[in-house]
Write an enzyme that holds these catalytic residues in place. Structure first.
Site, short mmCIF file in Angstrom:
data_model
loop_
_atom_site.label_atom_id
_atom_site.label_comp_id
_atom_site.label_asym_id
_atom_site.label_seq_id
_atom_site.Cartn_x
_atom_site.Cartn_y
_atom_site.Cartn_z
CG HIS A 172 -2.09 0.93 1.10
ND1 HIS A 172 -1.97 2.24 0.64
CD2 HIS A 172 -3.41 0.76 1.34
CE1 HIS A 172 -3.17 2.81 0.64
NE2 HIS A 172 -4.06 1.93 1.05
CG HIS A 191 -6.80 -0.61 -3.14
ND1 HIS A 191 -6.48 0.60 -2.58
CD2 HIS A 191 -7.60 -1.25 -2.25
CE1 HIS A 191 -7.06 0.69 -1.39
NE2 HIS A 191 -7.75 -0.41 -1.16
CD GLU A 231 -11.20 -1.41 -0.10
OE1 GLU A 231 -11.96 -1.05 0.78
OE2 GLU A 231 -9.97 -1.46 0.04
CB CYS A 288 -8.64 4.01 6.00
SG CYS A 288 -9.95 3.40 4.93
#
Ligand code: ZN
Length: 627
Positions: free
Chosen positions: A188, A249, A301, A385
């Site tokens: 990420h 993502h 996502e 988040c």
């Protein structure tokens, strides 16, 4: 989140230090006050309740029970710390500062002697397990959020404690990863942009080098990915400089591009900018929702195909809108091109702001453009988040208002605010007053100025077809000048008044015909705001599935003090389609001629304010009537 380009070699414009744009009234002032009074307190309580702070206490050797929550729980703490720190620069609230100091002391206590911090690994794993699952375990992601919080705290308060913690962890990571050391990239992205900012704050070149190392380490197809995307889920399918489209993502992709833009601002490497321009075009011309939201699919996502932009089942994570604003802000700073400020504004007032309730204590993770009913914001999430990300964005919103260069000040966004800036190292203070986004009139008074000529520039948003500019009551410029900056250069005197009038009418917007999901539909916009229809505001018995609009529909704007905390509504002459023949059929042979049952007055409210009442149906895109 706060960018400082004051020393960036390839920045067209320089940012203002935190706290130098003080909101003094109006739309964002009110949002910031709710953020301070309600959201930041609520956020702290949620960090206690959800176990984030207890996880860090467990890492210290205190705490109760077991580690709770997903692997990236620390990042919520850091985002909250960053939000609260940024807000201390707006208003140094001692009670909030005491909470910040308490949490920083906990983070500092959790840091291991070699600089490492990650409560999940410290509580649940052995030291040798560190860095063994870069794809999914978010150690570098959490580190990035720590660095951003530390930079914000140092800039806002002048205190070094958290910055020292961050630098020790950055040194620890730098000792492990890099050329001749360990190869790898985070699953990420986030640490890239954070390391560049830590470099800007500390002056430590190794942090910039490490950011570029992590950017260069992507695209080797090593990550396992998720579902059908494989490595593209993590943007690891192709090197950054060769990327042709935004994929996978959405938040990961957009944090990555923001970090790449940061790297460009420091290095000026053209191959990075070329890639950013390709990706930006793909994102905004093929994969952005009207609200400035990104992510077409819940699965992964993720971004969908080009023009795959469903209204109801889209994802549009609040964090993706925030990440897109971060990217657009950096692109604006690098290039001075106003289309980035336009795109930022689209997300800011719509796909981002819908992420928080009007009362500041409930949040959307997913922001659809159509609801079939029953959708409400919860007060927190197991994967939280978005809420603290909203808090840091609102605390920082003033910084999107203005920049400087050697010649003067550029105003990009409009809000009532005091702007303190240095033009050629000399102090200038502007007082801006406006009812934006409800009205397009902006009044700027030069409160303090330096001697000699300098230039004031104002962005004319892309949505505005006619802008006029006055100086001390005399018209200077008028006419069509959308999507650009209008400028005034002179030897300013204290008390000089500039007025900018941005013509603001409700308008109808059509989508690219390749977007299957909304082809033949229209949306209502006014100024920077996207509007939606909510069931609650319509005449009795009107089903939002059956409403229609004509492209020449008359639209009427009205200020409503009593509605949704005060909004401008837009009413439109619409129709209800006659669907009686369809009651027993889902499909029928052509030709099918749609007939109108009756005209109806439709009432639209700003999209950001939806889902603050009874959770009914909602739609942004309204099918066109066939005349
Ligand atoms: Zn999120």
């Amino acid at each position: 989140m706060h960018v400082s380009t004051t020393k960036s070699l390839y920045a067209r414009w320089r940012t203002l230090p935190v706290g130098k744009v003080k909101l003094t009234g109006g739309f964002w002032f009110e949002k910031q006050a709710i953020n301070r009074r309600v959201s930041l307190r609520h956020g702290y309580r949620m960090l206690v309740q959800s176990g984030n702070l207890n996880n860090l206490r467990l890492a210290v050797g205190a705490g109760e029970g077991a580690y709770r929550g997903p692997v990236f729980m620390d990042s919520d703490v850091y985002k909250w710390l960053e939000a609260a720190s940024l807000d201390l620069a707006n208003d140094r609230d001692p009670e909030l500062e005491a909470l910040v100091d308490e949490v920083i002391a906990l983070v500092a206590a959790a840091q291991q002697p070699d600089g490492y911090i990650n409560s999940y690994y410290q509580v649940n794993k052995k030291p040798e397990d560190r860095w063994t699952n870069l794809d999914h375990d978010h150690e570098l992601y959490c580190a990035g959020h720590l660095f951003e919080a530390a930079v914000a705290h140092h800039r806002a308060t002048g205190k070094r404690e958290l910055l020292d913690v961050a630098c020790r962890f950055a040194d620890c990571i730098d000792g492990i990863f890099g050329p001749g050391k360990r190869d790898g990239a985070p699953g990420h992205p986030e640490i890239e942009l954070a390391l560049v900012e830590l470099y800007r704050e500390s002056g430590e070149q190794r942090y910039l080098n490490l950011a570029i190392f992590f950017i260069d380490a992507r695209g080797k197809g090593r990550m396992r990915g998720y579902g059908r995307w494989g490595a593209a889920y993590h943007q690891d399918h192709v090197p950054v400089r060769e990327a042709l489209e935004v994929v996978g993502h959405a938040v990961r992709q957009l944090y990555l591009t923001a970090g790449v833009a940061d790297a460009y601002l420091e290095t000026g490497e053209q191959a990075l900018m070329d890639a950013l321009l390709r990706l930006w075009h793909d994102a905004t011309a093929r994969k952005m929702h009207l609200t400035g939201g990104y992510g077409a699919r819940h699965e992964g996502e993720a971004f969908g195909h080009a023009y795959e932009l469903p209204s109801d089942e889209c994802y549009c994570e609040t964090c993706a809108a925030i990440a897109a604003m971060m990217w657009n802000w950096r692109m604006l700073l690098a290039t001075g091109d106003p289309r980035y400020a336009d795109t930022l504004e689209r997300s800011l007032y719509n796909g981002f702001l819908s992420g928080v309730s009007l009362d500041g204590q409930r949040y959307f993770y997913v922001n659809p453009l159509q609801s079939r009913g029953g959708i409400a914001r919860p007060e927190w999430y197991g994967c939280a988040c978005c809420p603290p990300n909203v808090m840091r964005q609102i605390a920082l919103v003033g910084n999107y208002m203005a920049t400087t260069d050697e010649t003067g000040i550029q105003v990009h966004q409009y809000a009532s605010a005091t702007i303190e800036a240095a033009v050629g190292d000399e102090r200038v203070v502007l007082q801006m007053d406006t009812r934006y986004p409800w009205e397009g009139h902006v009044r700027v008074t030069v409160a303090e100025t330096r001697s000699g000529e300098w230039t004031l520039a104002f962005r004319v948003p892309g949505w505005c077809n006619h802008a006029a500019l006055w100086l001390n009551g005399d018209i200077i410029a008028g006419g069509a000048s959308d999507g650009n900056y209008v400028t005034l250069t002179r030897a300013w005197q204290p008390g000089d008044v500039v007025e900018l009038d941005l013509e603001m009418h409700p308008r109808l917007t059509a989508p690219n015909p390749r977007v299957d999901a909304i082809r033949g539909s229209l949306a209502i916009e006014r100024g920077p705001l996207v509007y939606c229809l909510e069931e609650e505001d319509q005449e009795a018995g009107v089903d939002l599935l059956d409403v229609r609009l004509l492209p020449d529909a008359e639209l009427e704007a009205e200020w409503r003090d009593d509605l949704l905390g005060g909004v401008v509504t837009v009413s439109a002459e619409g129709y209800v389609a006659d669907v009686q023949d369809w009651e027993t059929a889902l499909y029928r042979p052509v030709p099918v001629l749609e007939t109108i049952a009756r005209p109806v007055k439709l009432l639209a409210v700003p999209y950001y304010a939806w889902a603050n009442r009874t959770p009914g149906t909602m739609r942004v895109w309204i099918p066109q009537a066939r005349p």
